[in-house]
Design an enzyme around this catalytic site. Structure first.
Site, PDB file in Angstrom:
ATOM      1  N   PRO A  68       9.319  10.295  31.428  1.00 16.44           N
ATOM      2  CA  PRO A  68       9.791   9.792  32.693  1.00 16.44           C
ATOM      3  C   PRO A  68      10.403  10.752  33.591  1.00 16.44           C
ATOM      4  O   PRO A  68      11.280  11.574  33.149  1.00 16.44           O
ATOM      5  CB  PRO A  68      10.662   8.600  32.288  1.00 16.44           C
ATOM      6  CG  PRO A  68      11.263   8.886  30.977  1.00 16.44           C
ATOM      7  CD  PRO A  68      10.206   9.780  30.385  1.00 16.44           C
ATOM      8  N   HIS A  69      10.144  10.581  34.999  1.00 14.72           N
ATOM      9  CA  HIS A  69      10.887  11.422  35.897  1.00 14.72           C
ATOM     10  C   HIS A  69      10.998  10.986  37.171  1.00 14.72           C
ATOM     11  O   HIS A  69      10.191  10.139  37.635  1.00 14.72           O
ATOM     12  CB  HIS A  69      10.346  12.961  35.963  1.00 14.72           C
ATOM     13  CG  HIS A  69       8.816  12.953  36.200  1.00 14.72           C
ATOM     14  ND1 HIS A  69       7.912  12.863  35.230  1.00 14.72           N
ATOM     15  CD2 HIS A  69       8.157  12.923  37.348  1.00 14.72           C
ATOM     16  CE1 HIS A  69       6.607  12.579  35.851  1.00 14.72           C
ATOM     17  NE2 HIS A  69       6.940  12.972  37.003  1.00 14.72           N
ATOM     18  N   THR A  70      11.893  11.561  38.081  1.00 20.04           N
ATOM     19  CA  THR A  70      11.823  11.170  39.361  1.00 20.04           C
ATOM     20  C   THR A  70      12.766  12.301  40.228  1.00 20.04           C
ATOM     21  O   THR A  70      13.458  12.986  39.436  1.00 20.04           O
ATOM     22  CB  THR A  70      12.586   9.768  39.549  1.00 20.04           C
ATOM     23  OG1 THR A  70      12.410   9.350  40.952  1.00 20.04           O
ATOM     24  CG2 THR A  70      14.220   9.881  39.249  1.00 20.04           C
TER      25      THR A  70
END
Lengths: 156, 106, 582
Positions: A68-70
């Protein structure tokens, strides 16, 4: 760029307690906050941004792994953490299998290069079966950290 | 016309690979900030320190000893500045970043 | 009369006067300029320096954004070299005092310095001479204009002879005046050869040194069907070739008439024939040949042709150009399919030379290791997809994880574009090439996640049989008809059917009429082929029934060696189309 350059040692979660995707992400971001890498007031915003990205397609890429990343303006450099979910978390992965290894990345929007270097780096190591296997066998923070260092030095 | 000063000083190439293209770039960029004529001498050869091409034809290896020769109105300042560059092994310093930005027009 | 033999790369016969292009990539038109013109020439030289400094500055910024400051440093050194006062002074002095043309002065001074560097006896400095040659070339390119001088002033039809033609030069050939060409270097699979086919210019390459035998202006014959070039032919030969030129034209006309006809079997089953292209310029030719879309747009050209990495805009423009030729039909873009050994510039240096490029970092593996490069291409694809039925396909996928990672990056690109409010299409179909045996074996698993398959037979055969087709010592082991290949194909088709996704074949095997009945018999209904072969393949299709194709496939799969399979298929083709080629 090496894993240890952006994985925050204090934020590593060797035993994720969360049982679902959102809780897992929340727990990892909280750990980043406790380590001082993200501020308390930004925590909810970061979690929401990561969940929004997940809606476009799960970052659970199979092999029991999710990334997961942002991008988020509240951080001034790429920060990441690793978590191990002993029981597995349903991450709506592409292969429908639970994930056991999670790498969560938050990067400043004005430095897309670092973000990509981080993703490249993680994906290269995750393709190494020994890395994944040994990671899952690591019992605590220091064992995980040691493994990340070995991976950085291409000792696996 | 401004008063002309002349200075000479021995300098040693300390950068890891000798006077390769990058140290030459830094040196020429720095030399160009001064009005003085600036030369580097080695036995049988003199090159213009404001010309990166000339500097490269020295093919100076690490450890090579060269003579810095400066003539002109700002020679005193120039020789200190350039000698310091040799001493630092041409590590780019914030002070060097500026003229390079000025060169990269366009 | 002199006959030279080379490699036939684009069929047809052309007869006419010859134009020889200089062997140097830039022919310097004159050595001197008139004394009155000196000032004007010096200012022309200065604006050339300014222009290339601008260009280098652009590259520097690009490199620093994409690759980091240490790569940008190379360009700042180039910039310093280009602005070197001493160098500029020397060149201007030659123009002023000797009335040398700027082109000649530039070439002379740069070459003197390059020679000095080479004479220093140090490999590092010898290598820097390349930087100087590069700068020289940039300056000359600017001074002489984009096109080679000789090619920009054509007024009557000629046949072109050259040491080499770059793909971009070939693509820019003016078909109004260039009737065919022949080169000293080049091979069957060179980009120039591929383009010649697309432009339908008779062409022969790889002739070896022969330009010294031609003075220019004499009549020559280029026979692109047989790979011969005849210089100064006698009357008999000329007569013979004039007749064959006519025959070829009428054969082309007959095939041309097939364009209007549907691509369907005798029993009315439509078979889709799409085109494989490499350059956007080929799209229009493919459409004229009757292609029903582009089944494989190889995008490597974008990376190879320029000194710098293609920008998002470069990609976008190229894709839009293809979509103009096919506004409503499918256009499948294959993302970068290069090995690290072929990558231009800084990327190549990142990887060691000694590895086997076919088994190392290439194609999707390279893209996943260089996400900025990959994302730039994906952004352009999603943006261009607004204008038509664009689809994306990843090459050399060998594991599911790889495919998922690529898909994840596509998700990131969607997010970026959404945030930036840039128009794009979100639901672009995502397919993969089946060209590594692991992907063929696990086709059933892949088919659950992939929107479509495209079987790349060239690599599939190479990896399955372990044969490098380019190695003459083992090339004969490379057989599309090998039973192992047939079995893998059958498996992929079965998996695609089970999961109801489309499957096409885009390797060279599908452009060979001999294999067409077999592939149709296996259940394949879509092909992507070299556009020139479309009329010929259509003729085979129109003489076939599905039942017959299935019988042929079933029989072919009973043989246990490639030779028997291919002999059988060749025999069947003769029965279907007794006169398929002239």
């Amino acid at each position: 760029m090496k894993l240890c350059d952006f994985v925050v040692a204090d934020a590593i979660v060797p035993d994720l307690t969360a049982g679902n995707k959102e809780a897992a992400i929340r727990e990892m971001v909280a750990s980043l906050r406790q380590s001082g890498s993200v501020k308390a007031e930004d925590e909810d915003g970061i979690v929401a941004a990561i969940l929004k990205r997940e809606e476009l397609g799960s970052t659970g890429i199979g092999n029991g792994v999710a990334v997961p990343h942002t991008k988020h303006a509240s951080v001034d450099k790429l920060v990441a953490t690793v978590a191990l979910a002993r029981e597995g978390v349903d991450f709506a992965s592409l292969d429908g299998e639970p994930v056991f290894i999670l790498f969560l990345l938050v990067s400043p929007p004005d430095r897309p290069g670092d973000h990509l270097r981080g993703l490249e780096n993680i994906s290269r190591h995750l393709r190494n079966q020994s890395f994944c296997k040994f990671l899952r066998q690591s019992k605590d923070k220091s064992a995980i950290l040691e493994l990340l260092q070995e991976a950085d030095n291409n000792e696996l | 016309m401004a008063e002309t000063q002349s200075y000479r000083r021995e300098v040693t190439v300390k950068s890891e690979h000798g006077l390769h293209i990058r140290p030459c770039t830094v040196l020429a960029q720095s030399a160009m900030k001064f009005q003085s004529r600036i030369h580097l001498n080695k036995p049988g050869m003199q090159v213009d320190a404001k010309s990166i091409l000339d500097l490269m034809t020295l093919a100076a290896a690490p450890g090579a000893v060269l003579e810095l020769e400066v003539d002109g109105p700002d020679a005193a300042e120039a020789i200190e500045h350039l000698a310091a560059l040799f001493d630092s092994g041409f590590a780019p310093t914030p002070a060097e970043a500026k003229p390079s930005a000025a060169v990269s027009v366009g | 009369m002199l006959i030279k033999r080379g490699i036939a790369v684009s069929p047809g016969v052309a007869i006419g006067p010859v134009l020889v292009l200089g062997a140097e990539s830039f022919r310097i038109p004159q050595r001197f300029v008139s004394i009155d013109a000196v000032d004007a020439e010096i200012s022309r030289f200065r604006s050339a320096v300014e222009a290339i400094c601008q260009e280098i500055g652009d590259n520097e910024r690009l490199a620093s954004e994409r690759l980091g400051a240490q790569y940008a440093a190379i360009f700042s050194a180039h910039l310093m070299l280009a602005r070197d006062e001493k160098l500029v002074r020397e060149i201007e002095l030659l123009i002023r005092e000797k009335s040398f043309s700027p082109e000649f002065a530039v070439s002379r001074v740069f070459r003197q310095y390059a020679k000095r560097f080479q004479a220093l006896g140090d490999q590092y400095f010898a290598d820097r001479a390349v930087d100087l040659y590069d700068l020289e070339k940039r300056l000359l390119k600017y001074l002489l204009g984009e096109k080679r001088e000789e090619l920009s002033h054509l007024t009557s039809p000629v046949l072109l002879l050259a040491h080499n033609l770059t793909p971009s030069e070939t693509a820019a050939l003016d078909k109004q005046f260039i009737m065919g060409f022949a080169t000293e270097v080049g091979g069957e699979t060179s980009h120039t050869a591929i383009l010649a086919g697309a432009l339908e210019l008779p062409a022969v390459v790889g002739i070896g040194k022969f330009l010294a035998d031609v003075s220019g202006g004499e009549t020559i014959i280029i026979d692109g069907s047989h790979g011969t070039v005849i210089i100064d032919p006698d009357e008999d030969t000329l007569g013979k070739y004039r007749a064959s030129e006519e025959r070829y034209k009428s054969f082309s006309k007959r095939l041309e008439s097939l364009r209007q006809l549907k691509s369907e079997t005798q029993d009315g089953v439509p078979i889709t024939l799409c085109g494989n292209i490499e350059f956007p310029q080929e799209a229009m030719t493919a459409a004229h040949r009757g292609a029903e879309g582009i089944g494989l747009y190889r995008t490597e050209f974008l990376y190879l042709e320029s000194q710098r990495e293609p920008t998002e805009e470069d990609h976008y423009q190229a894709y839009c150009e293809v979509l103009q030729a096919f506004p409503t039909q499918p256009v499948i873009i294959r993302t970068l399919d290069l090995g690290s050994d072929k990558m231009p510039g800084a990327l190549k240096a990142e990887y060691p030379d000694e590895v086997n490029p076919a088994l190392s970092v290439r194609s999707i593996r390279l893209s996943l290791q260089h996400l900025d490069l990959f994302k730039t291409q994906l952004r352009a694809i999603l943006r261009a997809a607004v204008h038509g039925d664009l689809r994306v396909m990843f090459p050399l996928v060998s594991t599911l994880m790889e495919f998922r990672q690529a898909r994840m990056i596509l998700g990131d690109v969607v997010e970026d574009l959404e945030e930036q409010g840039i128009p794009f299409r979100k639901d672009v179909p995502v397919g993969m090439m089946v060209e590594v045996p692991s992907a063929a074996v696990l086709a059933d698993e892949f088919a659950r996640e992939v929107d479509f398959f495209s079987i790349g037979t060239n690599d599939l055969i190479q990896y399955t049989l372990g044969v490098d087709r380019g190695d003459p010592a083992v090339a004969s082991l490379y057989r599309a008809g090998d039973p192992s290949i047939l079995r893998l194909l059958r498996g992929v088709v079965t998996a695609a059917r089970k999961h109801q996704i489309s499957v096409s074949v885009c390797g060279q095997m599908s452009s060979d009429p001999m294999f067409l009945p077999l592939l149709i018999g296996m259940g394949i209904r879509q092909f992507s082929v070299t556009p020139q072969t479309i009329p010929e393949l259509k003729e085979v299709i129109r003489n076939l029934t599905i039942a017959k194709a299935e019988r042929i496939a079933n029989r072919a799969e009973t043989f246990d060696i490639a030779r028997d399979v291919e002999t059988f298929l060749r025999g069947e083709l003769k029965k279907i189309c007794p006169d398929s080629a002239p």
